[in-house]
Design a protein around this motif. Structure first.
Motif, short mmCIF file in Angstrom:
data_model
loop_
_atom_site.label_atom_id
_atom_site.label_comp_id
_atom_site.label_asym_id
_atom_site.label_seq_id
_atom_site.Cartn_x
_atom_site.Cartn_y
_atom_site.Cartn_z
N TYR A 10 0.86 -1.19 0.00
CA TYR A 10 0.00 0.00 0.00
C TYR A 10 0.89 1.22 0.00
O TYR A 10 2.09 1.16 0.27
CB TYR A 10 -0.95 0.00 1.21
CG TYR A 10 -0.27 -0.16 2.54
CD1 TYR A 10 0.20 0.95 3.26
CD2 TYR A 10 -0.10 -1.43 3.11
CE1 TYR A 10 0.82 0.78 4.49
CE2 TYR A 10 0.52 -1.60 4.32
CZ TYR A 10 0.98 -0.48 5.01
OH TYR A 10 1.59 -0.64 6.22
N SER A 11 0.26 2.35 -0.31
CA SER A 11 0.99 3.61 -0.40
C SER A 11 0.48 4.57 0.66
O SER A 11 -0.67 4.46 1.12
CB SER A 11 0.82 4.22 -1.80
OG SER A 11 1.48 5.46 -1.88
N LEU A 12 1.35 5.51 1.02
CA LEU A 12 1.00 6.54 1.98
C LEU A 12 1.10 7.91 1.33
O LEU A 12 1.93 8.11 0.43
CB LEU A 12 1.91 6.48 3.21
CG LEU A 12 1.85 5.18 4.03
CD1 LEU A 12 2.87 5.24 5.16
CD2 LEU A 12 0.45 4.96 4.60
N PRO A 13 0.30 8.84 1.73
CA PRO A 13 0.37 10.18 1.14
C PRO A 13 1.77 10.78 1.33
O PRO A 13 2.37 10.69 2.40
CB PRO A 13 -0.69 10.97 1.92
CG PRO A 13 -1.64 9.92 2.42
CD PRO A 13 -0.80 8.72 2.70
N GLY A 14 2.29 11.37 0.27
CA GLY A 14 3.58 12.03 0.33
C GLY A 14 4.76 11.12 0.06
O GLY A 14 5.91 11.59 0.06
N MET A 15 4.53 9.81 -0.13
CA MET A 15 5.63 8.88 -0.40
C MET A 15 6.15 9.05 -1.82
O MET A 15 5.43 9.47 -2.72
CB MET A 15 5.18 7.42 -0.19
CG MET A 15 5.18 6.96 1.24
SD MET A 15 4.94 5.15 1.35
CE MET A 15 6.43 4.58 0.52
N ASP A 16 7.40 8.71 -1.99
CA ASP A 16 7.97 8.67 -3.34
C ASP A 16 7.20 7.65 -4.17
O ASP A 16 6.98 6.51 -3.73
CB ASP A 16 9.45 8.28 -3.26
CG ASP A 16 10.17 8.47 -4.58
OD1 ASP A 16 9.70 7.91 -5.59
OD2 ASP A 16 11.21 9.16 -4.61
N PRO A 17 6.75 8.02 -5.38
CA PRO A 17 5.94 7.07 -6.18
C PRO A 17 6.70 5.82 -6.61
O PRO A 17 6.08 4.87 -7.05
CB PRO A 17 5.53 7.91 -7.40
CG PRO A 17 6.54 9.01 -7.48
CD PRO A 17 6.92 9.32 -6.06
N ASP A 18 8.04 5.82 -6.48
CA ASP A 18 8.81 4.64 -6.85
C ASP A 18 8.89 3.62 -5.73
O ASP A 18 9.49 2.56 -5.92
CB ASP A 18 10.24 5.05 -7.25
CG ASP A 18 10.25 5.85 -8.54
OD1 ASP A 18 9.32 5.66 -9.35
OD2 ASP A 18 11.18 6.66 -8.74
N TRP A 19 8.28 3.91 -4.58
CA TRP A 19 8.34 3.00 -3.43
C TRP A 19 6.95 2.77 -2.86
O TRP A 19 6.06 3.61 -2.98
CB TRP A 19 9.25 3.57 -2.33
CG TRP A 19 10.70 3.59 -2.72
CD1 TRP A 19 11.32 4.51 -3.50
CD2 TRP A 19 11.69 2.64 -2.35
NE1 TRP A 19 12.63 4.21 -3.66
CE2 TRP A 19 12.90 3.05 -2.96
CE3 TRP A 19 11.69 1.49 -1.58
CZ2 TRP A 19 14.09 2.35 -2.81
CZ3 TRP A 19 12.86 0.80 -1.41
CH2 TRP A 19 14.05 1.21 -2.03
N LEU A 20 6.75 1.61 -2.23
CA LEU A 20 5.52 1.26 -1.53
C LEU A 20 5.89 0.65 -0.18
O LEU A 20 7.04 0.27 0.06
CB LEU A 20 4.69 0.25 -2.34
CG LEU A 20 4.13 0.72 -3.68
CD1 LEU A 20 3.51 -0.46 -4.42
CD2 LEU A 20 3.11 1.82 -3.50
N ILE A 21 4.89 0.56 0.70
CA ILE A 21 5.06 -0.15 1.96
C ILE A 21 4.62 -1.60 1.72
O ILE A 21 3.52 -1.86 1.24
CB ILE A 21 4.22 0.48 3.08
CG1 ILE A 21 4.61 1.95 3.26
CG2 ILE A 21 4.41 -0.30 4.37
CD1 ILE A 21 6.04 2.14 3.69
#
Length: 404
Positions: A374-385
């Motif tokens: 999943y993604s978090l607001p403000g994260m680099d779009p090249d990375w996910l959790i």
């Protein structure tokens, strides 16, 4: 006119003699002079070189120009010694359509802006393809075509001449053999003592005359055989030298093949670099347009390249940003233990390649395993959790295939 008629009659006689000799050889009624094993191996290697050169040439032309109509048009221009007109590549044509679509649909809209960016990338790809086709045609196709239209035609001409010399030689041998057999028969008949009491003693005289005639015929046949043997040996040596030159042809084609691989490597490296730049542009714009959503699909992922490339023009896959880069400026890095997955928006992903975590904030991956991302607001779009059991960490998007 009289001389031309005599020459025509002589050529017709030679052609007829060769045809008779060739036909008798096919039916096993005449002996055939065999070439030595080394000469036969040279002939076989030359034929194999010609056949494979033709196949490689034709398939390379298909690779560079898949359109058969365009290939026929280029072939006609070459035969007419006219310059081939410049042709727009498929990438350049696609770029033109995308630019026109963006202009009509609105260049300031998100879709229009993306169309413009993709059109610029496709235009650069088309230009790179044009350079590759031009370079490959000069450095690879032209030498192969020159061999088939130049050296091979000379070899074929000398081989046909050698075949004719061989037929003349075998015909001379057959003629000499027949003359000697007739001479022996006439000699046996001439050795018989005549009975002068017979009313026809002329048979002995005729036999003696026939024996003398066959002696002359044998001498003439031996002279023709010596001339035919000399011409055959001379032509065989000329043909042998040309066939041995195939080794030099292989060396030249090897050099051209290296140049073709070099130009192809440069072309694909340029394409990769252009598409990587486009992917970065689309990734940043997509993150701005759709905040908090996933960036990257199965189609956009690609395996990382090795650290070394065959040429200086080859590009390598850039590594993902460091952990410190993932945190917004002026803020501390995210504490993964305090991060809770969103109520909705989690997805399953299949790992494409093994990934070794750079530090404790990243999650190590094994190829083909399934994880939750999943993604978090403000994260680099090249990375996910990414989560696997009770383990959690950052994972690069390029190593994942999002499933649902």
């Amino acid at each position: 006119m009289d001389f031309n008629m005599k020459k025509l009659a002589s050529d017709a006689g030679i052609f007829f003699t060769r045809a008779v000799q060739f036909t008798e050889e096919k039916f096993g009624q005449a002996e055939k002079t065999e070439l030595d094993a080394h000469f036969e191996s040279l002939l076989a290697r030359a034929d194999s070189t010609k056949n494979w050169t033709e196949k490689i040439l034709r398939q390379t032309e298909v690779l560079l120009q898949p359109n058969p109509s365009a290939r026929v048009e280029e072939f006609l221009y070459e035969k007419l010694d006219r310059k081939v007109p410049s042709r727009v590549t498929n990438g350049e044509l696609l770029a033109q359509y995308m630019a026109e679509a963006a202009s009509e649909l609105g260049p300031t809209t998100p879709y229009g802006k993306t169309l413009i960016k993709v059109a610029e990338a496709e235009k650069r790809l088309g230009a790179a393809e044009r350079d590759f086709i031009h370079t490959a045609s000069i450095n690879f196709l032209t030498p192969l075509r020159n061999f088939l239209e130049g050296d091979w035609k000379t070899i074929s001409k000398e081989r046909r001449l050698l075949q004719n010399r061989r037929l003349d030689l075998d015909a001379s041998k057959a003629r000499l053999k027949k003359a000697k057999a007739a001479e022996a028969k006439a000699t046996c008949e001439g050795d018989t003592v005549p009975d002068f009491q017979e009313t026809r003693p002329r048979n002995y005289i005729l036999s003696a005359s026939a024996s003398a005639l066959w002696n002359d015929e044998v001498d003439k046949a031996e002279q023709e055989l010596r001339v035919a043997q000399t011409e055959f040996d001379r032509q065989a040596e000329v043909t042998r030298l040309l066939l041995e030159g195939i080794s030099s042809t292989h060396v030249n084609h090897l050099r051209c093949l290296h140049e073709f691989v070099e130009s192809q490597t440069t072309y694909y490296a340029q394409c990769y670099r252009h598409m990587l730049d486009l992917q970065k542009q689309l990734g940043s714009s997509q993150g701005a347009i759709f905040p908090g959503t996933f960036v990257g699909t199965a189609e956009s992922t690609s395996p990382p390249l090795s650290s070394t490339s065959p040429t200086t023009a080859a590009a390598t896959m850039p590594m993902g940003p460091s952990v410190a880069d993932l945190a917004p400026p002026g803020e501390a890095a995210l504490c993964l233990e305090e991060v809770a997955p969103p109520a909705s928006g989690t997805r399953k992903a299949r790992v494409l390649y093994d990934y070794e975590a750079a530090d404790s904030s990243e999650l190590a991956l094994l190829a083909d395993e399934l994880i939750t991302v999943y993604s978090l607001p403000g994260m680099d779009p090249d990375w996910l959790i990414g989560e696997r059991g009770n383990k959690k960490g950052k994972v690069p998007v390029t190593y994942l295939e999002l499933l649902s």
